[in-house]
Structures are given as C-alpha cells and as structure tokens.
Design an enzyme around this catalytic site. Structure first.
Site, PDB file in Angstrom:
ATOM      1  N   GLU A  69     -38.131  49.135  35.831  1.00 34.08           N
ATOM      2  CA  GLU A  69     -38.792  48.302  34.825  1.00 34.08           C
ATOM      3  C   GLU A  69     -40.164  47.781  35.241  1.00 34.08           C
ATOM      4  OE1 GLU A  69     -34.433  48.053  33.604  1.00 34.08           O
ATOM      5  OE2 GLU A  69     -35.590  48.289  35.438  1.00 34.08           O
ATOM      6  N   ALA A  93     -33.603  52.253  28.424  1.00 38.17           N
ATOM      7  CA  ALA A  93     -33.642  51.681  27.075  1.00 38.17           C
ATOM      8  C   ALA A  93     -34.656  52.455  26.235  1.00 38.17           C
ATOM      9  CB  ALA A  93     -34.031  50.205  27.139  1.00 38.17           C
ATOM     10  N   GLY A 149     -31.612  50.170  31.734  1.00 45.39           N
ATOM     11  CA  GLY A 149     -30.422  49.709  31.027  1.00 45.39           C
ATOM     12  C   GLY A 149     -29.204  50.565  31.295  1.00 45.39           C
ATOM     13  N   GLU A 193     -27.815  49.264  34.446  1.00 44.49           N
ATOM     14  CA  GLU A 193     -27.268  47.938  34.142  1.00 44.49           C
ATOM     15  C   GLU A 193     -25.916  48.051  33.436  1.00 44.49           C
ATOM     16  OE1 GLU A 193     -30.943  44.922  33.599  1.00 44.49           O
ATOM     17  OE2 GLU A 193     -31.054  46.711  32.338  1.00 44.49           O
TER      18      GLU A 193
END
Length: 260
Positions: free
Chosen positions: A135, A66, A112, A115
């Site tokens: 993360e 991200a 992300g 994900e």
C-alpha cells in the site's frame, strides 16, 4: 443464495468460498466484500457447516489486492469510512466467526488479499504464492487490519520492513516467518485444506468456538485473554459436547459430538 463475484459450495461439512473474478485477479471491490460477508454469515449459521475454506479462482491469485479504481479520488472522510466499513463487514467479521476459517492461498495475496488471509484463523499456501502489503507504494497504508495482524503473526520488526518496503515474500519465506502453516503444490492445496478440515471436524464444534473466542481475546484491547479463557472453559461444562466427549473417553470409544 446466488452471487456475482464469488462461489460458495458445501460438501461433507466443509463450505468452500471461492473469490471468482479471474479477469481482475480476484481483486476485492465493495460488491465482492459485501458478497463475502453474506457467504461467511450464511455458512456460519448453517449447522451442517463445520469448517470454511476461503480461496481464489484460477492459479494466479488468491486476491491480488483491492480494486483501486473504486477509491482513487476519495476524500479523507471517505477513506476512513471505507476502512471502517470494510473491517466491520468482512475482516473483523471473519476473524471472530465461531466456525473455523482456513485461507487456502493459491497465488498472489497482496494488500486486501493478504489482509483477508490474515483474518482467517490460519493459512496454508501453494508453492507459487507471493504475499505482501504494497500500500505505501500507492501513498496509503493497509486499511483492513494489516498493520495490526501482520505484526501479531510475524513480529513487529518483520512487519515494519514488509510494510515500509512494500515488498513480497514467497511461500517458503512466509512459512519461516510464521505467516502461513503449510506449503504445498497448487494441485494439493485444496486437498490439504480439506484434510486439515477433516481433523478439525472430528472435534467439538462448540469447544472450538470457545477456543476461537479465548484466543482472539488475547489480542484485543481491553480484553483479558486469561479471564476469557476461564469463562469459556466454564461454559464448556454446560454443553452436551462436553458430556459426550468425557463419556466417550471414559468408555474408550470415539465421541459423536452433537454440536450443542
């Protein structure tokens, strides 16, 4: 529709969506997430599109994570809103599309990015790909479904280790874990995705949508996957695809599914 951060092309029933931010290693920011939502929605509504392939531009990254600069100073409430909106707008949205989604992971798929790949219906990867959820090294946890989808795919223990260590796995290890279905060269990644898409497109798109719904139901709280399967199975009997498929079988010919 024109986009700033992605490319979307349709050819021979396949929509290929490419995240195109190579200078940022295709990192996901809010604008890119919004564009991806629109591209997926448009492809899903297009009756000509039978399979969607999601990939990243270049050879380094699928999505390297991200865009941290967007939320580094967020409050608790803002953080919750960020995760809730992202899950609804893109990650859960992709997971529940009626059109099959293949993630072609062409390099780093971190945070992300992984994900997003996990939200796809299944994944293939180039042999230079590396995947992980780092993360906790930033003092946060995966917020776009990673803590739920990773253990579903690789098991609780492996997911715990990957998330706690903020580690990465290479493509071959990901294949062993069941995180991806196939490993191939960078050059053959999209051709392999298209080959698999071709096999999917020979079948009933209506039945495939029902299968996606039934499979997903088995992983959702409050849903009974077996009951959903029974319902979706019954619905198939009222479709033109079922009539064509069974008739073609009895007549010993290849079916020509109308997609209805």
């Amino acid at each position: 529709m024109s986009y700033t951060n992605i490319l979307s092309e349709i050819e021979d029933g396949i929509c290929t969506i490419t995240i195109n931010r190579p200078s940022k290693l295709n990192a996901l920011n809010t604008e890119t997430i919004a564009e991806l939502h629109e591209a997926f929605k448009e492809a899903d509504h297009d009756t000509e599109v039978k399979v969607i392939i999601i990939t990243g531009s270049g050879e380094k990254a699928f999505v390297a994570g991200a865009d941290i600069s967007e939320f580094a100073d967020f409050s608790v409430r803002q953080g919750e809103k960020l995760a809730a909106k992202g899950q609804a707008q893109l990650f859960d949205f992709v997971a529940h599309l009626a059109t099959p989604v293949i993630a072609a992971v062409n390099g780093f798929a971190l945070g992300g990015g992984l994900e997003l790949a996990m939200a796809a219906h299944f994944r293939i990867a180039s042999d230079n790909a590396k995947m992980g959820l780092p993360e906790v090294s930033l003092g946060v946890i995966p917020g776009y479904g990673g803590t739920q989808r990773l253990p579903q795919l690789v098991g609780k223990g492996r997911a715990m280790e990957l998330i706690m260590t903020a580690g990465m796995v290479d493509a071959n290890q990901a294949l062993t874990y069941g995180l991806i279905n196939h490993v191939t060269s960078q050059e053959e990644l999209l051709p392999l995705a298209e080959k698999i898409a071709g096999k999917i497109m020979r079948n009933s798109s209506v039945a495939i949508a029902s299968a996606i719904a039934a499979i997903n139901a088995g992983y959702e709280d409050g849903e009974n996957g077996f009951e959903t399967e029974i319902t979706e199975f019954g619905k198939c009997f009222g479709t033109a695809d079922f009539k064509e498929g069974t008739q073609a079988f009895l007549e010993k010919r290849k079916p020509e599914f109308p997609g209805q």
